[in-house]
Design a protein around this motif. Structure first.
Motif, mmCIF file in Angstrom:
data_model
loop_
_atom_site.group_PDB
_atom_site.id
_atom_site.type_symbol
_atom_site.label_atom_id
_atom_site.label_comp_id
_atom_site.label_asym_id
_atom_site.label_seq_id
_atom_site.Cartn_x
_atom_site.Cartn_y
_atom_site.Cartn_z
ATOM 1 N N THR A 92 34.782 37.590 48.045
ATOM 2 C CA THR A 92 33.717 37.625 47.048
ATOM 3 C C THR A 92 32.787 38.814 47.269
ATOM 4 O O THR A 92 32.401 39.499 46.310
ATOM 5 C CB THR A 92 32.916 36.314 47.082
ATOM 6 O OG1 THR A 92 33.812 35.217 46.894
ATOM 7 C CG2 THR A 92 31.849 36.291 46.007
ATOM 8 N N CYS A 93 32.440 39.080 48.523
ATOM 9 C CA CYS A 93 31.572 40.227 48.824
ATOM 10 C C CYS A 93 32.253 41.540 48.445
ATOM 11 O O CYS A 93 31.607 42.436 47.889
ATOM 12 C CB CYS A 93 31.202 40.233 50.309
ATOM 13 S SG CYS A 93 30.082 38.906 50.772
ATOM 14 N N ALA A 94 33.526 41.655 48.720
ATOM 15 C CA ALA A 94 34.258 42.869 48.358
ATOM 16 C C ALA A 94 34.332 43.035 46.841
ATOM 17 O O ALA A 94 34.220 44.151 46.321
ATOM 18 C CB ALA A 94 35.656 42.847 48.970
ATOM 19 N N ILE A 95 34.481 41.934 46.122
ATOM 20 C CA ILE A 95 34.510 42.006 44.653
ATOM 21 C C ILE A 95 33.142 42.422 44.118
ATOM 22 O O ILE A 95 33.047 43.215 43.171
ATOM 23 C CB ILE A 95 34.967 40.655 44.053
ATOM 24 C CG1 ILE A 95 36.464 40.444 44.343
ATOM 25 C CG2 ILE A 95 34.685 40.580 42.564
ATOM 26 C CD1 ILE A 95 36.975 39.074 43.996
ATOM 27 N N ILE A 96 32.063 41.927 44.723
ATOM 28 C CA ILE A 96 30.715 42.313 44.305
ATOM 29 C C ILE A 96 30.510 43.815 44.495
ATOM 30 O O ILE A 96 29.992 44.507 43.606
ATOM 31 C CB ILE A 96 29.653 41.505 45.079
ATOM 32 C CG1 ILE A 96 29.642 40.053 44.607
ATOM 33 C CG2 ILE A 96 28.266 42.129 44.936
ATOM 34 C CD1 ILE A 96 28.818 39.132 45.469
ATOM 35 N N ILE A 97 30.936 44.329 45.642
ATOM 36 C CA ILE A 97 30.786 45.761 45.910
ATOM 37 C C ILE A 97 31.619 46.573 44.913
ATOM 38 O O ILE A 97 31.149 47.576 44.361
ATOM 39 C CB ILE A 97 31.165 46.077 47.367
ATOM 40 C CG1 ILE A 97 30.151 45.438 48.321
ATOM 41 C CG2 ILE A 97 31.240 47.581 47.603
ATOM 42 C CD1 ILE A 97 30.560 45.472 49.777
#
Length: 159
Positions: A92-97
């Motif tokens: 999820t964090c990678a998708i946000i970035i």
């Protein structure tokens, strides 16, 4: 197992340290200097800083989850729902970035065009592609880990 995970934990800290230094020193300085040099971009000063700090928070959340994942491996709890949850948060964090940099690339183009610095676009693309690869890799690992947990639980019920 402790030696292998110790090396990875040190690597996580070594990855996070320069990013923290950039967030503390480089981002406020470069955004402030850039807005003084180019008044057209001064409107974007605070949105750019907020965006960079949001991606930094997502980055540090992903690093923290990777440290948690390594501690689960140390405790021999790698095949658990906690590991799956940590991988989901990393994804999820990678998708946000990735989503942030997709949205910001047009602004980076304008900044690069006005200052004649195409390297800004390259940096944005590198961050975008790296976070996308991490998101895909975390999704694959999460799926594999879920399948391994299911197989393990079936084997535990058989015995």
């Amino acid at each position: 197992m402790k030696r292998e995970t110790l090396f990875l934990k040190v690597a996580v800290f070594l990855i996070g340290s320069p990013v923290l230094a950039l967030c503390l020193f480089w981002v406020p300085g470069i955004v402030g200097d850039r807005s003084i040099l180019d008044p057209e971009i001064s409107l974007w000063r605070y949105p750019v800083m907020i965006g960079l700090y949001v991606t930094a928070i997502a980055f540090f959340m992903a690093l923290f989850q990777s440290l948690k994942l390594l501690s689960f491996i140390d405790k021999s709890e790698a095949f658990s729902e906690l590991s799956v949850r940590a991988l989901k948060i990393i994804m999820t964090c990678a998708i946000i970035i990735s989503a942030f940099y997709v949205a910001v690339l047009p602004l980076l183009y304008v900044m690069a065009d006005s200052s004649d610095a195409p390297g800004i676009i390259v940096i944005g693309l590198v961050i975008l592609f790296a976070s996308t690869i991490i998101a895909v890799f975390a999704a694959v690992l999460k799926k594999l880990l879920k399948n391994a947990i299911e197989i393990k639980s079936e084997n535990d019920l058989t015995v």
